[in-house]
Write a protein that holds these residues in place. Structure first.
Motif: not given
Ligand code: IPM
Ligand code: MG
Length: 354
Positions: A261-275, A298-308
């Motif tokens: 199970l992955p997770s994402a922790s995001l701020n209002a700018r979609n900068f995030g930490m993925y773990e 989690s890397l997949a979530m990073l690609l989606r949410h923070s890198l578009g």
């Protein structure tokens, strides 16, 4: 695009290494992406006396996202609180205002047998826990141990939520629900706690601007029970920091495979930490048997949410599904007596499937 990789402790280095290899494979295919490592948690404490050194913060600040492994271990349990590995994590959350913690709990069809619940209860499960991550009793002041009026020592913490904190996490939950089952269940303890009655009132008010989404409310004790009784009734669960901590561990075990199970922790700018949701697993650290799939997801979530990079994200997720369909299993998700693969072999398989 630059990713800061904070491997941390225990199995952290082994699992993030596999994600780094996936990133390298994507880069080879033309994605303009690079990584840089820095220390966090116990590893950082050992090297510098601080679980979140200035140099690590600097790297994160100049990066587009953070990929995080895990922190903590028995070796550090006796340290004073500010030096403990967990502080590295909590300070990163606060520093970058990562208030929106997205914790999906999905059951991969191939792994339905791994749950301690009957397969028909969990098969097809797909819930998203939206946990507020920078407020609540985790950060509320005052806190400490003091001598009270009766002359006795007492410990105390403060549960508090500002209206703006509740509003922004409610918006995240409604918007997430819109892309899924269009249902939000807000979890509180409004029958006892003032803070969470206020939470319920504000979530209800935010709902006025999201009328296409169905909103329900549930007390946290009932939610804990409903999660094991009939988890498929839920789509999106939104809740505060502490209830979210507890319920997300419970939800992860419904899937039978916390290693997935992955997770994402995001701020209002979609900068995030993925773990990954799992911890540092000191008992199996260094043995090359840990499951790297939660980190890769989690890397997949990073690609989606923070890198578009939606296409790259889907490529990674499809590769993970493929290796599961091929029957590859690390020890944590294997059926008894079946062949298992190690951390690196699993990484190899994902890269081949890419
Ligand atoms: C989590 C963990 C952390 C938390 C700990 C390690 C501080 O349990 O991410 O759920 O309580 O938030
Ligand atoms: Mg937790």
């Amino acid at each position: 695009m630059k990713i800061a990789v904070l491997a941390g402790d225990g199995i952290g280095p082994e699992i993030t290494e596999q994600a780094e290899r996936v990133i390298a494979a994507l880069a080879q295919d033309g994605l303009r992406i690079e990584t840089e490592r820095a220390l966090v948690g116990g590893a950082a404490y050992d090297a510098s006396g601080d679980p979140l050194p200035e140099s690590t913060l600097k790297l994160c600040e100049k990066s587009d996202a953070i990929l995080f492994g895990a922190v903590g271990g028995p070796k550090y349990d006796a340290l004073p609180r500010p030096k403990r590995p967990e502080q590295g994590l909590l300070r990163l959350r606060k520093h970058f205002d990562l208030f929106a913690n997205l914790r999906p709990a999905t059951v991969f069809p191939e792994l339905a047998h791994a749950s301690t619940l009957r397969p028909e209860v969990v098969a097809g499960l797909d819930i998203l826990i939206v946990r507020e991550l920078t407020g609540d009793i985790y950060f509320g002041q005052p806190r400490g141990v003091r001598t009270n009026e009766a002359g006795e020592r007492e410990g105390f913490d403060t549960m508090r939520y500002a209206e703006s904190e509740i509003r922004r996490i409610a918006v995240i939950a409604f918007e997430a629900a819109r892309k899924r089952g269009k249902r939000v269940c807000s979890v509180d303890k409004a029958n006892v706690l003032e803070t969470t009655q206020f939470w319920r009132d504000i979530v209800t008010d935010v709902h006025q601007q999201h009328r296409d989404i169905e909103l329900s409310h549930m007390y946290v004790d009932n939610a804990a029970m409903q999660l094991v009784r009939n988890p498929k009734q839920f789509d999106v669960i939104v809740t505060g920091n502490m209830f979210g901590d507890i319920l997300s561990d419970e939800a992860s075990m419904l899937t039978g495979s916390i290693g997935m199970l992955p997770s994402a922790s995001l701020n209002a700018r979609n900068f995030g930490m993925y773990e990954p949701i799992h911890g540092s697993a000191p008992d199996i650290a260094g043995k090359g048997v840990a499951n790297p799939l939660a980190t890769i997801l989690s890397l997949a979530m990073l690609l989606r949410h923070s890198l578009g990079q939606e296409a790259a994200a889907q490529r990674v997720e499809t590769a993970v599904r493929k290796v599961l369909a091929q029957g590859l299993r690390t020890a944590d998700i294997a059926e008894q007596g079946k062949r298992t693969v190690g951390t690196r072999e699993m990484g190899d398989a994902v890269i081949a499937a890419l």
